[in-house]
Scaffold this active site. Structure first.
Site, mmCIF file in Angstrom:
data_model
loop_
_atom_site.group_PDB
_atom_site.id
_atom_site.type_symbol
_atom_site.label_atom_id
_atom_site.label_comp_id
_atom_site.label_asym_id
_atom_site.label_seq_id
_atom_site.Cartn_x
_atom_site.Cartn_y
_atom_site.Cartn_z
ATOM 1 N N ASP A 1 0.823 -1.207 0.000
ATOM 2 C CA ASP A 1 0.000 0.000 0.000
ATOM 3 C C ASP A 1 0.852 1.251 0.000
ATOM 4 O O ASP A 1 2.022 1.210 0.337
ATOM 5 C CB ASP A 1 -0.793 0.054 1.310
ATOM 6 C CG ASP A 1 -2.143 -0.580 1.168
ATOM 7 O OD1 ASP A 1 -2.534 -0.863 0.026
ATOM 8 O OD2 ASP A 1 -2.793 -0.792 2.201
ATOM 9 N N LYS B 1 -0.524 2.300 -7.331
ATOM 10 C CA LYS B 1 -0.334 2.756 -8.718
ATOM 11 C C LYS B 1 -1.257 2.026 -9.693
ATOM 12 O O LYS B 1 -1.133 2.173 -10.895
ATOM 13 C CB LYS B 1 1.129 2.516 -9.146
ATOM 14 C CG LYS B 1 2.144 3.309 -8.328
ATOM 15 C CD LYS B 1 2.994 4.190 -9.226
ATOM 16 C CE LYS B 1 3.855 5.152 -8.416
ATOM 17 N NZ LYS B 1 5.018 4.493 -7.818
ATOM 18 N N MET C 1 -8.509 9.481 8.623
ATOM 19 C CA MET C 1 -8.960 9.971 7.308
ATOM 20 C C MET C 1 -9.937 11.130 7.469
ATOM 21 O O MET C 1 -10.897 11.234 6.696
ATOM 22 C CB MET C 1 -9.620 8.830 6.506
ATOM 23 C CG MET C 1 -8.674 7.682 6.207
ATOM 24 S SD MET C 1 -9.431 6.396 5.208
ATOM 25 C CE MET C 1 -10.356 5.492 6.429
HETATM 26 N N1 SAH Z 1 -5.019 0.235 8.519
HETATM 27 C C1 SAH Z 1 -4.442 1.513 8.909
HETATM 28 C C2 SAH Z 1 -5.364 2.667 8.638
HETATM 29 C C3 SAH Z 1 -5.753 2.829 7.195
HETATM 30 S S1 SAH Z 1 -6.753 4.242 6.906
HETATM 31 C C4 SAH Z 1 -4.042 1.432 10.388
HETATM 32 O O1 SAH Z 1 -4.424 0.503 11.107
HETATM 33 O O2 SAH Z 1 -3.271 2.297 10.829
HETATM 34 C C5 SAH Z 1 -5.551 5.462 6.538
HETATM 35 C C6 SAH Z 1 -5.550 6.545 7.598
HETATM 36 O O3 SAH Z 1 -4.820 6.134 8.746
HETATM 37 C C7 SAH Z 1 -4.872 7.819 7.191
HETATM 38 O O4 SAH Z 1 -5.708 8.636 6.418
HETATM 39 C C8 SAH Z 1 -4.582 8.450 8.533
HETATM 40 O O5 SAH Z 1 -5.759 9.008 9.093
HETATM 41 C C9 SAH Z 1 -4.224 7.235 9.348
HETATM 42 N N2 SAH Z 1 -2.770 7.030 9.389
HETATM 43 C C10 SAH Z 1 -2.107 5.927 8.999
HETATM 44 N N3 SAH Z 1 -0.778 6.051 9.239
HETATM 45 C C11 SAH Z 1 -0.624 7.275 9.796
HETATM 46 C C12 SAH Z 1 0.513 7.988 10.293
HETATM 47 N N4 SAH Z 1 1.747 7.463 10.272
HETATM 48 N N5 SAH Z 1 0.315 9.215 10.819
HETATM 49 C C13 SAH Z 1 -0.923 9.745 10.892
HETATM 50 N N6 SAH Z 1 -2.017 9.120 10.436
HETATM 51 C C14 SAH Z 1 -1.878 7.893 9.914
#
Ligand code: SAH
Length: 412
Positions: A205, A227, A342
């Site tokens: 991803d 991509k 998000m």
């Molecule tokens: N499965 C992922 C989340 C996917 S949704 C998890 O468990 O972390 C994607 C969202 O996660 C982003 O839009 C943001 O809101 C958050 N996110 C993921 N990594 C992040 C990071 N390093 N810093 C801040 N927000 C993050």
């Protein structure tokens, strides 16, 4: 007897076989888990137990005789581990074992033992056991060096499966949905990392830490899922198709996803697609950004006396969107921590909705961009001001919004 003769190494298959452990202290506490892991029928003899051993008893993982050792305890045993300090008591166990021709490990006296336990490191199906020629420290030093080599994050990957192809028991391919963690490449799990080093194909991803991919072997096929040139739903179908096709071709596939695969990550859909196609698939949970990113910015999602709940919610749809499944007006009534993923684009509408339904404007809020990475940026604000502050500071996705009194709870 030749005291200097070399030991003869064996891998004991203890599943369902009785192993007697004498003693209920620190040594037994360290020895028992590996016996349970090997499936042994563990019989523990000791007047007292440590809390950790007690927990194994309570969970039904071993049998406990609350008393001192009696020679009959060894009847029917295949192996005995002596974990008592008292030399006289230990010698009596040794004698009973010798009489019955049962190998006896002695924590108190290596010279008196008929078997030695090696220093061990495990990597998936591979177990490496090291005997130090009578010196346990030497064994541990060698073991540590081998462990580092097998888990090496740089240089050649020495995990045996990498060089020999898929494990013998899986003739076909397989898929692992692996959580890569929130951004810091060291926050992947040990299991996730091992599977990554064994993969023939990695489908990654956008949010996956680049450094993890940097370390893949050159012959690994890397598919960048971000991509894929279709709309989101076609792209997901295409990802599912790639996972299934590669696995059917006999390849070991890792689907590497940011954070945890099941937190807003469509991991469930990928699992179902593989299962429906008859492809073996497993899930390796990851450290989710929902908890780790606030933590990296100094915000605990719960704190004693401050918050007894945290709610993780997606803000990708506006609160008034007909497609939204979130009852924001109810979330506004909660006292605890709200973690919004998000949610940057819709933050003005989200904050306004929470305020309109009763969450106080003074509630502390923080926004963390690219948490746990070198580019991490944090904004501290309040629910009333946070949307304007984000606009003012130019924070961008990926970011997490944390709302609640836990923000600032650790500030002195
Ligand atoms: N499965 C992922 C989340 C996917 S949704 C998890 O468990 O972390 C994607 C969202 O996660 C982003 O839009 C943001 O809101 C958050 N996110 C993921 N990594 C992040 C990071 N390093 N810093 C801040 N927000 C993050």
């Amino acid at each position: 007897m030749n005291e200097r003769a070399n030991p003869y190494p064996l891998g004991l298959r203890l599943a369902g076989r009785r192993v007697v452990v004498v003693g209920g202290g620190a040594v037994a506490t360290r020895r028992v888990p590996a016996l349970i892991d090997a499936g042994a029928d563990v019989f523990l003899v000791a007047p007292e137990l440590t809390p950790a051993l007690r927990a194994h008893v309570d969970a039904g993982r071993l049998h406990w005789a609350r008393r001192r050792f009696a020679p009959d305890d060894l009847d029917g045993a295949w192996l005995v581990q002596v974990a008592v300090d008292d030399a006289l008591a230990a010698a009596s166990v040794s004698a009973a074992a010798a009489e019955r021709r049962i190998f006896c490990v002695r924590a108190d006296d290596r010279a008196a033992a008929t078997a030695w336990t090696p220093a061990v490191t495990r990597h998936g199906p591979v177990t490496v056991a090291v005997l130090g020629g009578g010196d346990p420290r030497r064994a541990m030093t060698v073991r540590d060096a081998i462990r580092d080599l097998l888990g090496a994050r740089k240089g050649p990957f020495l995990t045996p499966q990498v060089e020999e192809g898929p494990p013998v028991n899986t003739p076909g391919g397989r898929v692992a949905l692996v959580g890569a963690g929130p951004g810091d490449p060291e926050l992947i799990t040990v299991k996730g990392w091992r599977l990554l080093t064994e993969a023939d194909v990695v489908v990654a991803d956008r949010l996956v830490p680049g450094l993890l991919l940097d370390e893949l072997r050159p012959d690994v096929e890397l598919v960048d899922a971000s991509k894929i040139p279709y709309g989101p739903s076609r792209a997901q179908e295409e990802i599912n198709r790639i996972l299934v096709d590669r696995a059917r071709a006999g390849r070991t596939v890792v689907r590497l996803k940011g954070g945890d695969p099941y937190v807003f990550g469509r991991g469930g859909e990928e699992l179902l697609a593989c299962a429906e196609a008859g492809v073996p698939v497993t899930v390796v949970p990851g450290v989710t950004s929902a908890i780790a990113v606030p933590a990296a910015a100094g915000v605990p999602v719960t704190h004693r006396g401050v918050a007894h709940e945290f709610t993780v919610v997606s803000g990708h749809l506006a609160p008034d969107s007909p497609a939204s499944l979130v009852r924001w007006e109810h979330l506004a009534k909660l006292r605890g921590t709200l973690v919004v993923l998000m949610g940057l684009k819709n933050l003005p509408a989200i904050a306004a909705t929470l305020l309109a339904h009763g969450r106080p404007a003074a509630t502390p809020a923080a926004v963390v961009q690219e948490g746990t990475t070198g580019a991490q940026r944090t904004l501290h604000s309040t629910l009333g001001e946070v949307a304007a502050d984000v606009a003012g500071t130019g924070l961008r996705p990926p970011a997490i919004v944390v709302i609640g009194d836990v923000v600032g709870a650790l500030d002195g």
